[in-house]
Design a protein around this motif. Structure first.
Motif, PDB file in Angstrom:
ATOM      1  N   ARG A   1       0.830  12.719  -0.400  1.00 46.43           N
ATOM      2  CA  ARG A   1       0.832  11.427  -0.844  1.00 46.43           C
ATOM      3  C   ARG A   1      -0.691  10.624  -0.970  1.00 46.43           C
ATOM      4  O   ARG A   1      -0.764   9.676  -1.617  1.00 46.43           O
ATOM      5  CB  ARG A   1       1.419  10.520   0.270  1.00 46.43           C
ATOM      6  CG  ARG A   1       2.827  10.716   0.339  1.00 46.43           C
ATOM      7  CD  ARG A   1       3.661  10.164   1.571  1.00 46.43           C
ATOM      8  NE  ARG A   1       3.035  10.508   2.816  1.00 46.43           N
ATOM      9  CZ  ARG A   1       2.832   9.734   3.900  1.00 46.43           C
ATOM     10  NH1 ARG A   1       3.474   8.343   4.173  1.00 46.43           N
ATOM     11  NH2 ARG A   1       2.158   9.964   4.953  1.00 46.43           N
ATOM     12  N   PHE A   2      -1.740  11.061  -0.245  1.00 43.89           N
ATOM     13  CA  PHE A   2      -2.870  10.580  -0.311  1.00 43.89           C
ATOM     14  C   PHE A   2      -3.704  11.450  -1.324  1.00 43.89           C
ATOM     15  O   PHE A   2      -5.148  11.245  -1.371  1.00 43.89           O
ATOM     16  CB  PHE A   2      -3.498  10.411   0.928  1.00 43.89           C
ATOM     17  CG  PHE A   2      -2.526   9.593   1.626  1.00 43.89           C
ATOM     18  CD1 PHE A   2      -2.602   8.275   1.704  1.00 43.89           C
ATOM     19  CD2 PHE A   2      -1.657   9.990   2.497  1.00 43.89           C
ATOM     20  CE1 PHE A   2      -1.792   7.415   2.512  1.00 43.89           C
ATOM     21  CE2 PHE A   2      -0.817   9.449   3.427  1.00 43.89           C
ATOM     22  CZ  PHE A   2      -0.813   8.275   3.425  1.00 43.89           C
TER      23      PHE A   2
ATOM     24  N   LYS B   1       0.711   5.558  -7.817  1.00 47.80           N
ATOM     25  CA  LYS B   1      -0.143   4.797  -6.982  1.00 47.80           C
ATOM     26  C   LYS B   1      -1.586   4.757  -7.402  1.00 47.80           C
ATOM     27  O   LYS B   1      -1.916   5.606  -8.226  1.00 47.80           O
ATOM     28  CB  LYS B   1      -0.323   5.285  -5.551  1.00 47.80           C
ATOM     29  CG  LYS B   1      -0.743   6.706  -5.041  1.00 47.80           C
ATOM     30  CD  LYS B   1      -0.561   7.227  -3.787  1.00 47.80           C
ATOM     31  CE  LYS B   1      -1.506   8.474  -3.722  1.00 47.80           C
ATOM     32  NZ  LYS B   1      -1.105   9.553  -4.641  1.00 47.80           N
TER      33      LYS B   1
ATOM     34  N   TRP C   1      -5.117   5.458 -11.861  1.00 45.50           N
ATOM     35  CA  TRP C   1      -3.711   5.744 -11.027  1.00 45.50           C
ATOM     36  C   TRP C   1      -3.143   7.153 -11.220  1.00 45.50           C
ATOM     37  O   TRP C   1      -3.835   8.084 -11.865  1.00 45.50           O
ATOM     38  CB  TRP C   1      -2.647   4.901 -11.813  1.00 45.50           C
ATOM     39  CG  TRP C   1      -2.823   3.439 -12.026  1.00 45.50           C
ATOM     40  CD1 TRP C   1      -3.683   2.709 -12.506  1.00 45.50           C
ATOM     41  CD2 TRP C   1      -2.069   2.653 -10.963  1.00 45.50           C
ATOM     42  NE1 TRP C   1      -3.542   1.448 -12.105  1.00 45.50           N
ATOM     43  CE2 TRP C   1      -2.571   1.274 -11.320  1.00 45.50           C
ATOM     44  CE3 TRP C   1      -1.245   2.608  -9.908  1.00 45.50           C
ATOM     45  CZ2 TRP C   1      -2.119   0.337 -10.656  1.00 45.50           C
ATOM     46  CZ3 TRP C   1      -0.639   1.578  -9.215  1.00 45.50           C
ATOM     47  CH2 TRP C   1      -1.289   0.379  -9.384  1.00 45.50           C
TER      48      TRP C   1
ATOM     49  N   THR D   1       0.925  -1.479   0.153  1.00 45.10           N
ATOM     50  CA  THR D   1      -0.186   0.016  -0.090  1.00 45.10           C
ATOM     51  C   THR D   1       0.962   1.306   0.003  1.00 45.10           C
ATOM     52  O   THR D   1       2.150   1.146  -0.033  1.00 45.10           O
ATOM     53  CB  THR D   1      -0.810  -0.179   1.281  1.00 45.10           C
ATOM     54  OG1 THR D   1      -0.139   0.165   2.539  1.00 45.10           O
ATOM     55  CG2 THR D   1      -1.951  -1.175   1.283  1.00 45.10           C
ATOM     56  N   THR D   2       0.178   2.480  -0.045  1.00 45.83           N
ATOM     57  CA  THR D   2       0.826   3.723  -0.241  1.00 45.83           C
ATOM     58  C   THR D   2       1.488   4.070   1.083  1.00 45.83           C
ATOM     59  O   THR D   2       2.584   4.776   1.067  1.00 45.83           O
ATOM     60  CB  THR D   2      -0.160   4.823  -0.642  1.00 45.83           C
ATOM     61  OG1 THR D   2      -0.604   4.445  -1.747  1.00 45.83           O
ATOM     62  CG2 THR D   2       0.631   5.992  -0.581  1.00 45.83           C
ATOM     63  N   TRP D   3       1.023   3.793   2.294  1.00 48.03           N
ATOM     64  CA  TRP D   3       1.488   4.310   3.633  1.00 48.03           C
ATOM     65  C   TRP D   3       2.841   3.974   3.982  1.00 48.03           C
ATOM     66  O   TRP D   3       3.548   4.801   4.381  1.00 48.03           O
ATOM     67  CB  TRP D   3       0.711   3.850   4.764  1.00 48.03           C
ATOM     68  CG  TRP D   3       0.794   4.678   5.979  1.00 48.03           C
ATOM     69  CD1 TRP D   3       1.697   4.562   6.916  1.00 48.03           C
ATOM     70  CD2 TRP D   3      -0.098   5.717   6.419  1.00 48.03           C
ATOM     71  NE1 TRP D   3       1.681   5.394   7.840  1.00 48.03           N
ATOM     72  CE2 TRP D   3       0.314   6.150   7.802  1.00 48.03           C
ATOM     73  CE3 TRP D   3      -1.224   6.149   6.184  1.00 48.03           C
ATOM     74  CZ2 TRP D   3      -0.066   7.197   8.315  1.00 48.03           C
ATOM     75  CZ3 TRP D   3      -1.821   7.306   6.768  1.00 48.03           C
ATOM     76  CH2 TRP D   3      -1.326   7.686   7.667  1.00 48.03           C
TER      77      TRP D   3
ATOM     78  N   LYS E   1       0.926  -1.419 -11.997  1.00 42.74           N
ATOM     79  CA  LYS E   1       1.647  -0.091 -11.754  1.00 42.74           C
ATOM     80  C   LYS E   1       2.613  -0.030 -12.803  1.00 42.74           C
ATOM     81  O   LYS E   1       2.802   1.406 -13.000  1.00 42.74           O
ATOM     82  CB  LYS E   1       1.973  -0.235 -10.374  1.00 42.74           C
ATOM     83  CG  LYS E   1       3.009   0.809  -9.823  1.00 42.74           C
ATOM     84  CD  LYS E   1       3.484   0.997  -8.418  1.00 42.74           C
ATOM     85  CE  LYS E   1       4.354   2.023  -8.288  1.00 42.74           C
ATOM     86  NZ  LYS E   1       4.794   2.461  -6.880  1.00 42.74           N
TER      87      LYS E   1
ATOM     88  N   LYS F   1       3.334   0.554  -3.113  1.00 43.79           N
ATOM     89  CA  LYS F   1       2.213   1.397  -3.690  1.00 43.79           C
ATOM     90  C   LYS F   1       1.432   0.939  -4.910  1.00 43.79           C
ATOM     91  O   LYS F   1       1.368   1.659  -5.844  1.00 43.79           O
ATOM     92  CB  LYS F   1       3.086   2.739  -3.941  1.00 43.79           C
ATOM     93  CG  LYS F   1       3.568   3.529  -2.950  1.00 43.79           C
ATOM     94  CD  LYS F   1       4.330   4.741  -3.196  1.00 43.79           C
ATOM     95  CE  LYS F   1       4.826   5.371  -2.114  1.00 43.79           C
ATOM     96  NZ  LYS F   1       5.272   6.844  -2.312  1.00 43.79           N
TER      97      LYS F   1
ATOM     98  N   SER G   1       6.014   9.576  -7.740  1.00 50.37           N
ATOM     99  CA  SER G   1       5.521   8.568  -7.262  1.00 50.37           C
ATOM    100  C   SER G   1       3.935   8.190  -7.768  1.00 50.37           C
ATOM    101  O   SER G   1       3.367   9.140  -8.013  1.00 50.37           O
ATOM    102  CB  SER G   1       5.019   8.983  -5.521  1.00 50.37           C
ATOM    103  OG  SER G   1       4.372   7.987  -5.025  1.00 50.37           O
TER     104      SER G   1
END
Length: 334
Positions: A281-282, A202, A211, A109-111, A178, A126, A200
């Protein structure tokens, strides 16, 4: 990943290790193992939001925790289930793999996951959103089929293995998707003559079709979206870094902590003479003309002692619903 997904994964791990001896009780132990690492989110009730973010996916998601936690809880399980011929080794491996697979799944995942805690490095592929029905639902189906097999243990283990095979295959497919999306973004940047230093890529909410890319240039970040159903070129929206807004406070401990949390993907913004830190990031929660709000933003303020503090900007559920509707339309290449 979300709690339900981690419970299913942990339950399947427990079933694989001890399901032949104690049946669905093994699934219960595994579900507990799959839940425990995320109990670090309870730190939000004992500390400030920024510290809670720093704590999340740290110690409880590490190999160290899997080893020591597996030994302690595995021994407790042995004491409870030794009458059913469960060994100490089986108890250890059930909890070890329950904890460790939890962390491994979170790595996609992204975190980001600090698997090597106390070393401050996060692993993040990601390639999957924290909630993805295409991963969870097939896994849940095979787990339930396995749970219903209480006599034929070979059939029980067959369904359990199928859950692992299908879900793991999907995870590796997300990596391929991805890679394709990453190539599409780099191709678009090249055609538009945009020079960048970092990027980046994701997936967006609950899918691997649409995406998102965050592209760092010298003075700003560019954010773009790409759907596999797109028929038009990728466009990017620019967000200046605006470091000038904090002037000489760039090395202030609070700002350094926020920068570390954002992994370098951040901007500053000003609204009504107040300064905000935006974690990119989110993605964006709201993007309507001048009304722009990122999913994670922090407002700076001075406390009674004149010390710089930051509080997370509250999110409106209505904005989240609107965003989901927009993403659904955008996913279709519209």
């Amino acid at each position: 990943m979300d709690s339900l997904t981690q419970i299913i994964l942990g339950a399947a791990v427990g079933n694989a290790i001890a399901g032949r001896k104690i049946g669905n009780k093994a699934i219960l132990y595994g579900a507990i193992a799959g839940t425990i690492p995320d109990l670090d989110i309870l730190s939000v009730y004992f500390t400030d939001p920024i510290t809670a973010v720093e704590v999340h996916r740290g110690f409880t998601h590490s190999i160290l925790f899997a080893l020591f936690g597996g030994a302690i809880l595995g021994y407790l399980m042995y004491l409870i289930e030794r009458k059913n011929k469960v060994t100490i080794e089986e108890g250890f491996w059930l909890f070890f793999w329950g904890f460790f697979t939890h962390a491994l799944l979170d790595m996609f995942t992204t975190w980001g996951t600090r698997l090597l805690w106390p070393f401050d490095y996060s692993f993040a592929f990601k390639s999957i959103f924290v909630i993805d029905p295409l991963y969870t639902l097939p896994f849940a189906y095979f787990l339930i089929r396995s749970m219903r097999e209480k006599i034929d243990m070979n059939k029980r283990m067959y369904y359990n293995r199928m859950g692992f095979y299908v879900s793991s295959t999907y995870l590796f497919i997300t990596l391929a998707l991805k890679a394709f999306a990453f190539y599409s973004f780099t191709d678009a940047l090249s055609k538009q003559g945009i020079k960048y230093t970092e990027m980046s890529v994701k997936p967006t909410v609950m899918n691997t079709i649409l995406w998102n890319a965050i592209v760092e240039t010298e003075d700003s970040f560019l954010i773009g979206e790409y759907s596999f159903f797109d028929h038009s070129p990728i466009t990017f929206q620019e967000f200046p870094k605006n470091k000038v807004l904090i002037k000489s406070l760039e090395n202030h401990p609070l700002i350094v902590r926020l920068v570390d949390i954002s992994e370098g993907y951040y901007t500053f913004s000003e609204k009504k003479e107040e300064i905000y830190f935006n974690d990119l990031r989110f993605g964006l929660l709201k993007n309507e003309g001048e009304e722009v709000q990122f999913a994670f933003s922090y407002r700076f303020y001075l406390d009674n002692k004149g010390e710089l503090q930051a509080e997370e900007v509250k999110k409106d559920r209505k904005d989240g619903v609107k965003l989901l509707k927009k993403l659904w339309v955008r996913l279709q290449g519209i």
